[in-house]
Design a protein around this motif. Structure first.
Motif, PDB file in Angstrom:
ATOM      1  N   ASN A  69       0.816  -1.215   0.000  1.00 27.36           N
ATOM      2  CA  ASN A  69       0.000   0.000   0.000  1.00 27.36           C
ATOM      3  C   ASN A  69       0.854   1.272   0.000  1.00 27.36           C
ATOM      4  O   ASN A  69       0.371   2.348   0.314  1.00 27.36           O
ATOM      5  CB  ASN A  69      -0.977   0.000   1.185  1.00 27.36           C
ATOM      6  N   VAL A  70       2.131   1.130  -0.348  1.00 27.80           N
ATOM      7  CA  VAL A  70       3.040   2.269  -0.470  1.00 27.80           C
ATOM      8  C   VAL A  70       3.380   2.410  -1.957  1.00 27.80           C
ATOM      9  O   VAL A  70       3.663   1.427  -2.627  1.00 27.80           O
ATOM     10  CB  VAL A  70       4.332   2.029   0.353  1.00 27.80           C
ATOM     11  N   ALA A  71       3.339   3.624  -2.463  1.00 30.45           N
ATOM     12  CA  ALA A  71       3.577   3.859  -3.888  1.00 30.45           C
ATOM     13  C   ALA A  71       4.951   3.349  -4.323  1.00 30.45           C
ATOM     14  O   ALA A  71       5.958   3.601  -3.671  1.00 30.45           O
ATOM     15  CB  ALA A  71       3.472   5.351  -4.201  1.00 30.45           C
ATOM     16  N   ILE A  72       4.968   2.617  -5.447  1.00 29.96           N
ATOM     17  CA  ILE A  72       6.214   2.125  -6.031  1.00 29.96           C
ATOM     18  C   ILE A  72       6.702   3.190  -7.011  1.00 29.96           C
ATOM     19  O   ILE A  72       6.036   3.506  -7.982  1.00 29.96           O
ATOM     20  CB  ILE A  72       5.993   0.773  -6.746  1.00 29.96           C
ATOM     21  N   GLU A  73       7.876   3.758  -6.728  1.00 26.66           N
ATOM     22  CA  GLU A  73       8.424   4.829  -7.561  1.00 26.66           C
ATOM     23  C   GLU A  73       9.277   4.299  -8.714  1.00 26.66           C
ATOM     24  O   GLU A  73       9.397   4.959  -9.745  1.00 26.66           O
ATOM     25  CB  GLU A  73       9.267   5.780  -6.703  1.00 26.66           C
ATOM     26  N   GLU A  74       9.898   3.144  -8.515  1.00 25.31           N
ATOM     27  CA  GLU A  74      10.783   2.581  -9.532  1.00 25.31           C
ATOM     28  C   GLU A  74      10.900   1.089  -9.269  1.00 25.31           C
ATOM     29  O   GLU A  74      10.872   0.659  -8.123  1.00 25.31           O
ATOM     30  CB  GLU A  74      12.161   3.238  -9.403  1.00 25.31           C
ATOM     31  N   TYR A  75      11.006   0.319 -10.345  1.00 27.30           N
ATOM     32  CA  TYR A  75      11.253  -1.114 -10.169  1.00 27.30           C
ATOM     33  C   TYR A  75      11.971  -1.650 -11.386  1.00 27.30           C
ATOM     34  O   TYR A  75      11.971  -1.037 -12.451  1.00 27.30           O
ATOM     35  CB  TYR A  75       9.952  -1.874  -9.897  1.00 27.30           C
ATOM     36  N   GLY A  76      12.627  -2.789 -11.200  1.00 28.35           N
ATOM     37  CA  GLY A  76      13.369  -3.378 -12.307  1.00 28.35           C
ATOM     38  C   GLY A  76      14.284  -4.487 -11.831  1.00 28.35           C
ATOM     39  O   GLY A  76      14.006  -5.161 -10.843  1.00 28.35           O
ATOM     40  N   ILE A  77      15.405  -4.620 -12.539  1.00 30.93           N
ATOM     41  CA  ILE A  77      16.392  -5.672 -12.275  1.00 30.93           C
ATOM     42  C   ILE A  77      17.757  -5.022 -12.087  1.00 30.93           C
ATOM     43  O   ILE A  77      18.146  -4.156 -12.879  1.00 30.93           O
ATOM     44  CB  ILE A  77      16.469  -6.667 -13.459  1.00 30.93           C
ATOM     45  N   VAL A  78      18.480  -5.405 -11.059  1.00 30.31           N
ATOM     46  CA  VAL A  78      19.882  -5.021 -10.905  1.00 30.31           C
ATOM     47  C   VAL A  78      20.689  -6.257 -11.304  1.00 30.31           C
ATOM     48  O   VAL A  78      20.360  -7.377 -10.906  1.00 30.31           O
ATOM     49  CB  VAL A  78      20.206  -4.514  -9.475  1.00 30.31           C
ATOM     50  N   ILE A  92      20.863  -1.534  -5.855  1.00 31.89           N
ATOM     51  CA  ILE A  92      20.813  -0.382  -6.762  1.00 31.89           C
ATOM     52  C   ILE A  92      21.655   0.751  -6.190  1.00 31.89           C
ATOM     53  O   ILE A  92      21.859   0.838  -4.985  1.00 31.89           O
ATOM     54  CB  ILE A  92      19.366   0.072  -7.048  1.00 31.89           C
ATOM     55  N   GLY A  93      22.141   1.588  -7.065  1.00 27.70           N
ATOM     56  CA  GLY A  93      22.960   2.722  -6.649  1.00 27.70           C
ATOM     57  C   GLY A  93      24.404   2.339  -6.364  1.00 27.70           C
ATOM     58  O   GLY A  93      25.182   3.167  -5.930  1.00 27.70           O
ATOM     59  N   GLY A  94      24.760   1.096  -6.611  1.00 25.57           N
ATOM     60  CA  GLY A  94      26.123   0.636  -6.372  1.00 25.57           C
ATOM     61  C   GLY A  94      26.880   0.495  -7.674  1.00 25.57           C
ATOM     62  O   GLY A  94      26.676   1.251  -8.629  1.00 25.57           O
ATOM     63  N   ALA A  95      27.727  -0.518  -7.739  1.00 24.15           N
ATOM     64  CA  ALA A  95      28.604  -0.717  -8.885  1.00 24.15           C
ATOM     65  C   ALA A  95      27.916  -1.382 -10.072  1.00 24.15           C
ATOM     66  O   ALA A  95      28.486  -1.417 -11.160  1.00 24.15           O
ATOM     67  CB  ALA A  95      29.791  -1.577  -8.445  1.00 24.15           C
ATOM     68  N   TYR A  96      26.714  -1.897  -9.881  1.00 20.96           N
ATOM     69  CA  TYR A  96      26.080  -2.690 -10.937  1.00 20.96           C
ATOM     70  C   TYR A  96      24.917  -1.944 -11.588  1.00 20.96           C
ATOM     71  O   TYR A  96      24.189  -1.198 -10.922  1.00 20.96           O
ATOM     72  CB  TYR A  96      25.643  -4.038 -10.373  1.00 20.96           C
ATOM     73  N   PRO A  97      24.733  -2.144 -12.891  1.00 25.86           N
ATOM     74  CA  PRO A  97      23.668  -1.428 -13.617  1.00 25.86           C
ATOM     75  C   PRO A  97      22.278  -1.970 -13.272  1.00 25.86           C
ATOM     76  O   PRO A  97      22.135  -3.077 -12.746  1.00 25.86           O
ATOM     77  CB  PRO A  97      24.000  -1.690 -15.085  1.00 25.86           C
ATOM     78  N   THR A  98      21.286  -1.167 -13.606  1.00 28.94           N
ATOM     79  CA  THR A  98      19.895  -1.570 -13.425  1.00 28.94           C
ATOM     80  C   THR A  98      19.175  -1.520 -14.763  1.00 28.94           C
ATOM     81  O   THR A  98      19.501  -0.693 -15.621  1.00 28.94           O
ATOM     82  CB  THR A  98      19.146  -0.661 -12.431  1.00 28.94           C
ATOM     83  N   ALA A  99      18.223  -2.393 -14.905  1.00 32.21           N
ATOM     84  CA  ALA A  99      17.318  -2.392 -16.053  1.00 32.21           C
ATOM     85  C   ALA A  99      15.964  -1.971 -15.494  1.00 32.21           C
ATOM     86  O   ALA A  99      15.289  -2.767 -14.839  1.00 32.21           O
ATOM     87  CB  ALA A  99      17.262  -3.777 -16.687  1.00 32.21           C
TER      88      ALA A  99
END
Length: 149
Positions: A69-78, A92-99
């Motif tokens: 019940n909390v808004a999802i601002e972003e989602y994907g795969i790291v 996320i936000g580390g050394a690895y990319p996100t899709a």
């Protein structure tokens, strides 16, 4: 009317006025609401199996078992391309990319086409799903997938 009678009438009037003011104050006071505040429910998700086309990741998949019940601002795969199956901290936000997925999240299966080329000199793709909610908290899938190629 004697002084004593006047004094008694004034006392009665003051008592009546005080009782009336108390009644008004109590009836205007905010009511107690016995219902607790709603519990903050965060999304729950699992990582799906990616599909490949030639030497590229074609699609990533993830599954929301609950949107919360909390808004999802972003989602994907790291994800990370690795030389071997060594475990790394996929955040996320580390050394690895996100899709990042661009469609609105929905309960059940979600997928997106990315066509990410495999990196030379690597033999493993490690990845897991994530969802970032309002307030900045990040939920990660309970599972990660390692694909050796």
């Amino acid at each position: 009317m004697t002084f004593t009678q006047k004094l008694t009438n004034c006392k009665n009037l003051l008592l009546l006025t005080g009782a009336l003011m108390m009644f008004v104050a109590v009836s205007c006071a905010p009511k107690y609401d016995p219902k607790p505040a709603p519990t903050r429910a965060l999304p729950e998700l699992t990582t799906g199996i990616a599909t490949f086309k030639g030497d590229a990741i074609d699609n990533f998949y993830l599954n929301f078992t609950s949107l919360g019940n909390v808004a999802i601002e972003e989602y994907g795969i790291v994800y990370a391309f690795l030389p071997d199956t060594t475990a790394v901290d996929l955040v996320i936000g580390g050394a690895y990319p996100t899709a990042k997925f661009t469609e609105a999240p929905k309960l059940g299966a979600n997928s997106k086409t990315f066509n990410i080329g495999l990196q030379a000199g690597t033999h493993t793709l490690s990845y897991r799903a994530y969802a970032k909610v309002a307030g900045g908290e990040v939920r990660y899938a309970s599972n990660r997938v390692n694909k050796t190629f």
